[in-house]
Design an enzyme around this catalytic site. Structure first.
Site, PDB file in Angstrom:
ATOM      1  N   ARG A   1      -4.583 -37.986  -1.613  1.00 32.09           N
ATOM      2  CA  ARG A   1      -4.473 -36.702  -1.014  1.00 32.09           C
ATOM      3  C   ARG A   1      -4.920 -36.370   0.170  1.00 32.09           C
ATOM      4  O   ARG A   1      -4.889 -35.053   0.796  1.00 32.09           O
ATOM      5  CB  ARG A   1      -5.179 -35.675  -2.265  1.00 32.09           C
ATOM      6  CG  ARG A   1      -4.747 -35.976  -3.575  1.00 32.09           C
ATOM      7  CD  ARG A   1      -5.254 -34.874  -4.481  1.00 32.09           C
ATOM      8  NE  ARG A   1      -4.895 -33.685  -4.368  1.00 32.09           N
ATOM      9  CZ  ARG A   1      -3.795 -32.957  -4.741  1.00 32.09           C
ATOM     10  NH1 ARG A   1      -3.011 -33.722  -5.506  1.00 32.09           N
ATOM     11  NH2 ARG A   1      -3.584 -31.711  -4.451  1.00 32.09           N
TER      12      ARG A   1
ATOM     13  N   TRP B   1      -8.802 -33.689   3.507  1.00 37.54           N
ATOM     14  CA  TRP B   1      -7.393 -33.759   4.572  1.00 37.54           C
ATOM     15  C   TRP B   1      -7.585 -32.636   5.549  1.00 37.54           C
ATOM     16  O   TRP B   1      -7.344 -31.655   5.032  1.00 37.54           O
ATOM     17  CB  TRP B   1      -6.078 -33.990   3.997  1.00 37.54           C
ATOM     18  CG  TRP B   1      -5.112 -34.059   5.003  1.00 37.54           C
ATOM     19  CD1 TRP B   1      -4.482 -35.281   5.405  1.00 37.54           C
ATOM     20  CD2 TRP B   1      -4.038 -33.028   5.495  1.00 37.54           C
ATOM     21  NE1 TRP B   1      -3.481 -35.104   6.177  1.00 37.54           N
ATOM     22  CE2 TRP B   1      -3.229 -33.614   6.335  1.00 37.54           C
ATOM     23  CE3 TRP B   1      -4.161 -31.889   5.453  1.00 37.54           C
ATOM     24  CZ2 TRP B   1      -2.148 -33.163   7.024  1.00 37.54           C
ATOM     25  CZ3 TRP B   1      -2.876 -30.981   6.167  1.00 37.54           C
ATOM     26  CH2 TRP B   1      -2.218 -31.527   6.948  1.00 37.54           C
TER      27      TRP B   1
END
Ligand code: G6P
Length: 563
Positions: free
Chosen positions: A27, A71
């Site tokens: 992710r 992220w």
């Protein structure tokens, strides 16, 4: 699209969080952090992959904790911006996935608080701090009332033996164990056998080691935990997931083929459908449009999920949305569904996902867990299902099944040429540009092949409908420019000739050799499906030869839960 996880139980939290966080790395993987609570809050953050936290696990005591893999969206990649974030007192720690869109406005409101990062997420810790005197749960409810945007978050407060988690528009699951409980962005992060409660928008879970209480609009609601078998065959491996997942294709296509599609075919026969998807799933939809047209004479429209809103005015009121997504969590897809306010049929891989839960009818992809950022086996399974649906729509499902019955062997045949493909990658590894051409079914294949090459090897690649090259891009072909041609009809050979005449280096993906080819990969079986497999292997080897990790391409993430 960060990954978050929380644990509360009797065991030491840090190694358990670490193990779970590793599985959430798909992710996001630019920085990571962990906080545990045990006579004070203990915090460690690192820039880089989750494994960098390992040496610090022993310095994080306690049996309750939260962790995060990032992220970056707001604020550069740095230790300071990595989660968990703390409030001013250092007693409240939070991890967050999503975007708090009104963070600037909330920071104004929180004047006097000391902000230590550039992130939007940090406001959550301070908002909870503002109301903590009214009790932890109330403080979280109040914070959520003020937050706009998308969020799933976990709050840990020093001295309290529980975690509080909430969500809106990004996934969050509670995991029920024996004398211990979990919260995470994905079920994959839980130990095998953990029962699962998916949280829905605006739900809040209070998770202690013995119990889980879920609230909606401030009131307690009853939700049943269920077993999830989808992730049972997930194994941690030493090598690359992308490679493992390509190699699983012969098995996973069989799972796609062996399912009852009669209800899905009925729905598609009786309704006008608009296909929406992102990335690789979008390419599968482009293929579906051709399959439905050529095999069943059925017209469907295909939309990029992120562009769908611009076409809303022309979508018939009674049309159905056919949403296609491996993860079932892609924010652009979920947003398009919200906007459409129409019935939804979906093709999804992750059965516990938001898309699967909100759809009126779900077709399961049955590809098994896919962890590599680049979609591979899920794409092949999408094509298998679309092919069968097209044959079903034409009233010839049996013929479709027969056409694909040898698919596992035909994919194995591509694998048998892997060394040749690896040597081709050696020849292409230093090229700056690669062009791909195909007509009809092979046009989506050239787009998908180009996407694979770009994301895994960072070589610029572009896919074209063969006939379009002469309308502009042919200007870029010079001596030695690689051009991968999907040759499944005579016409594409005209375009191959055009490239060859200008010095292009022709890599033919075809049923049989042609003298125009400088390189040749042989393909058997149903060309729209089998011809993509050499491109998946080629991209993998290009990435590895160029020194990149194919499972973690720079700047990307597998499950894109922000718009
Ligand atoms: C991300 C992934 C892509 C994927 C796309 C759509 O961008 O990196 O590989 O194709 O999301 O994902 P979905 O789960 O909706 O198929």
């Amino acid at each position: 699209m960060c990954g978050i996880i929380g644990y509360v139980g009797d065991r030491r939290a840090s190694p358990i969080l670490f193990k779970g966080l590793k599985k959430l790395e798909y992710r996001g993987y630019d920085s990571a952090g962990m906080a545990t609570s045990g006579s004070g809050i203990h915090l460690k953050k690192v820039v880089g992959e989750v494994k960098k936290l390992k040496p610090f696990l022993s310095s994080l005591p306690g049996t309750i904790g939260i962790a995060h893999t990032r992220w970056a969206t707001h604020g550069k990649v740095s230790e300071r911006n990595a989660h968990p974030h703390l409030d001013c007192s250092g007693k409240i720690a939070i991890v967050h996935n999503g975007i708090i869109e009104n963070h600037e406005e909330l920071k104004e409101r929180l004047k006097g608080h000391e902000f230590r990062s550039e992130t939007d997420s940090e406001v959550i810790a301070h908002l909870v701090e503002e109301n903590l005197s009214r009790g932890p749960l109330k403080a979280v409810f109040e914070a959520m009332k003020l937050m706009r945007g998308s969020f799933s978050f976990i709050v840990m407060i020093e001295g309290f033996p529980f975690l509080i988690a909430g969500r809106k528009d990004t996934p969050l699951y509670v995991g029920i164990g024996e004398g211990e409980n979990f919260v995470a962005s994905d079920v994959l992060a839980f130990p095998k056998g953990t029962k699962v409660i998916p949280l829905e928008d605006y739900e809040v879970a209070l998770v202690s080691k013995e119990s889980v209480a879920i609230y909606r609009d401030g009131k307690r609601v009853k939700k049943q935990a269920r077993s999830v078998s989808f992730f049972e065959d997930f194994e941690e491996i030493e090598g690359h997931y992308m490679y493992k997942e390509i190699k699983e294709e012969p098995k996973s296509v069989s799972r796609a083929m062996n399912q009852d599609l009669s209800e899905a075919i009925r729905i598609l026969r009786e309704n006008e459908v608009c296909l929406i998807a992102s990335g690789t799933s979008y390419h599968a939809c482009l293929m579906a449009k051709l399959l439905f047209s050529k095999i069943a004479g059925k017209k469907v429209e295909v939309y990029l999920a992120s562009e769908f809103s611009h076409f809303l005015d022309s979508i018939p009121k009674d049309a159905m949305i056919f949403a296609v997504s491996q993860s079932g969590e892609t924010a652009d897809v979920l947003e398009a569904i919200k906007l459409a306010k129409r019935k939804v049929i979906s093709l999804v891989n992750v059965p516990t996902s938001t898309l699967a839960r909100i759809s009126d009818y779900v077709i399961h992809l049955n590809a098994g867990p896919e962890v590599g950022v680049a979609a591979t086996k899920s794409y092949v399974n999408q094509l298998v299902i679309f092919t069968l649906l097209a044959y079903g729509l034409a009233g010839k499902l049996g013929e479709g099944r027969k056409l694909l019955q040898d698919l596992p062997k035909e994919i194995e045949f591509i694998f048998s040429q892997e060394e040749k493909i690896r040597m081709l990658a050696e020849k292409l590894r230093d090229k700056e540009h690669i062009f791909l051409i195909g007509r009809g079914y092979s046009y989506p294949s050239s787009l998908e092949g180009a996407l694979k090459i770009k994301e895994i090897s960072y070589i610029h690649a572009e896919g074209f409908a063969g006939g379009e090259l002469k309308h502009g891009t042919l200007a870029l072909i010079e001596k030695g420019t690689p051009c991968i041609a999907f040759v499944d009809d005579e016409e594409i050979l005209n375009n191959v000739n055009e490239v060859k005449a200008r010095g292009g280096y022709i890599i033919g993906i075809a049923g049989r050799h042609n003298e125009l080819f400088d390189e040749f990969i042989a393909v058997k079986g149903f060309f729209p499906i089998t011809s993509i497999v050499p491109l998946q292997l080629l991209s993998y080897h290009l990435g590895v030869l160029r020194g990149y990790n194919p499972d973690k391409p720079r700047n990307l993430a597998k499950s894109v839960t922000v718009k």
